[in-house]
Scaffold this active site. Structure first.
Site, PDB file in Angstrom:
ATOM      1  CG  HIS A 279      14.360 -74.216 -29.278  1.00 10.39           C
ATOM      2  ND1 HIS A 279      15.568 -73.813 -28.180  1.00 10.39           N
ATOM      3  CD2 HIS A 279      14.212 -72.781 -29.033  1.00 10.39           C
ATOM      4  CE1 HIS A 279      15.618 -72.555 -27.989  1.00 10.39           C
ATOM      5  NE2 HIS A 279      15.451 -71.518 -29.034  1.00 10.39           N
TER       6      HIS A 279
ATOM      7  CG  HIS B 115      11.517 -66.529 -30.144  1.00  7.35           C
ATOM      8  ND1 HIS B 115      11.012 -66.277 -28.173  1.00  7.35           N
ATOM      9  CD2 HIS B 115      12.264 -65.460 -29.834  1.00  7.35           C
ATOM     10  CE1 HIS B 115      11.621 -65.993 -27.792  1.00  7.35           C
ATOM     11  NE2 HIS B 115      12.862 -66.135 -28.655  1.00  7.35           N
TER      12      HIS B 115
END
Length: 257
Positions: free
Chosen positions: A71, A77
């Site tokens: 990913h 994030h």
């Protein structure tokens, strides 16, 4: 052109700290499901036995995190705020970051723990390559040999802050690794912090993204199958998940022959 798959499968049979559930509706079950949905929502009657073999289509339902399998991490994030503005989500990232010339650095001798900037510089000197702006840098640590087992989450090496900053200084905006994280294992970071009280030991690679915008590819595999350290491109377009901090990718190397 050869296309080399650098992606791990999303496999519910492998060990994960956040387990995957994978439910499969068979083609026969799909036929019955369609018939029931047609009746409930549209008032249509259809006997699934009318279909060849009584089957329609299969359907897979998965429960997993956006960080399962290979990913791409987005800037959002790394934290809700950054020094450069509002961190972007994965669906907001420029696509031209994710199809670029790439270089793979052999760091398989690093062991478990932290990889510093001197080691990164030494490997770039050894292969005679200086990353150009927007090149993708891939770190081959060998950790992918443990994928699907608990050791994959404890036995690997990650970058420290100066190593990340060095690559970003060169104009790199996507850094990939075959390890579970671009940082060192949780246990290693926390034990080091408890021993030294040095907060820079805690998630330095991820927290670098609070100061400077960049993306990580985590959980790559088969980087050792690349015969040359550079001279190829990588395609790693992330799945477009609105408002997400990461998106799965089918990362591949494109090697001209």
């Amino acid at each position: 052109m050869r296309i080399i798959d650098l992606s791990q499968p999303i496999d519910a049979s492998g060990w994960e700290p956040d387990p995957i559930t994978h439910e499969v509706m068979t083609p026969a079950e799909g036929a019955r499901h369609m018939s029931e949905e047609m009746r409930e929502h549209f008032g249509l009657e259809f006997d699934p036995a009318e279909l060849p073999g009584g089957e329609l289509l299969s359907l897979d339902t998965l429960t997993l995190t956006s960080h399962t399998g290979t990913h791409v991490d987005a800037p959002s994030h790394y934290g809700s705020k950054s020094e450069y503005g509002v961190p972007r989500h994965i669906d907001q990232m420029p696509l031209d970051w994710f199809l670029r010339p790439a270089v793979v650095l052999d760091l398989t001798d690093a062991g478990v723990g932290v990889i510093g900037v001197d080691r990164i510089k030494a490997e770039l000197d050894r292969i005679g390559y200086r990353p150009r702006p927007l090149d993708i840098v891939l770190l081959r640590t060998g950790a992918d040999r443990h994928a699907g087992t608990p050791r994959y989450f404890t036995d690997f090496a990650g970058l420290d802050g100066p190593a990340v900053d060095h690559l970003l200084d060169l104009g790199v905006r996507v850094i990939g690794t075959d390890a579970w994280s671009l940082d060192a294992p949780f246990t290693h970071m926390i034990e080091r912090y408890q021993r030294t009280s040095d907060r820079s030991a805690l998630w330095p690679a991820h927290f670098a993204g609070r100061r400077r915008e960049y993306c990580q590819i985590e959980r790559l595999t088969r980087l050792g199958s690349l015969e040359q350290p550079f001279g190829f491109k990588v395609a790693c377009f992330p799945v477009k998940i609105a408002g997400a901090g990461a998106g799965w990718t089918r990362a591949v190397a494109l090697v001209e022959e």
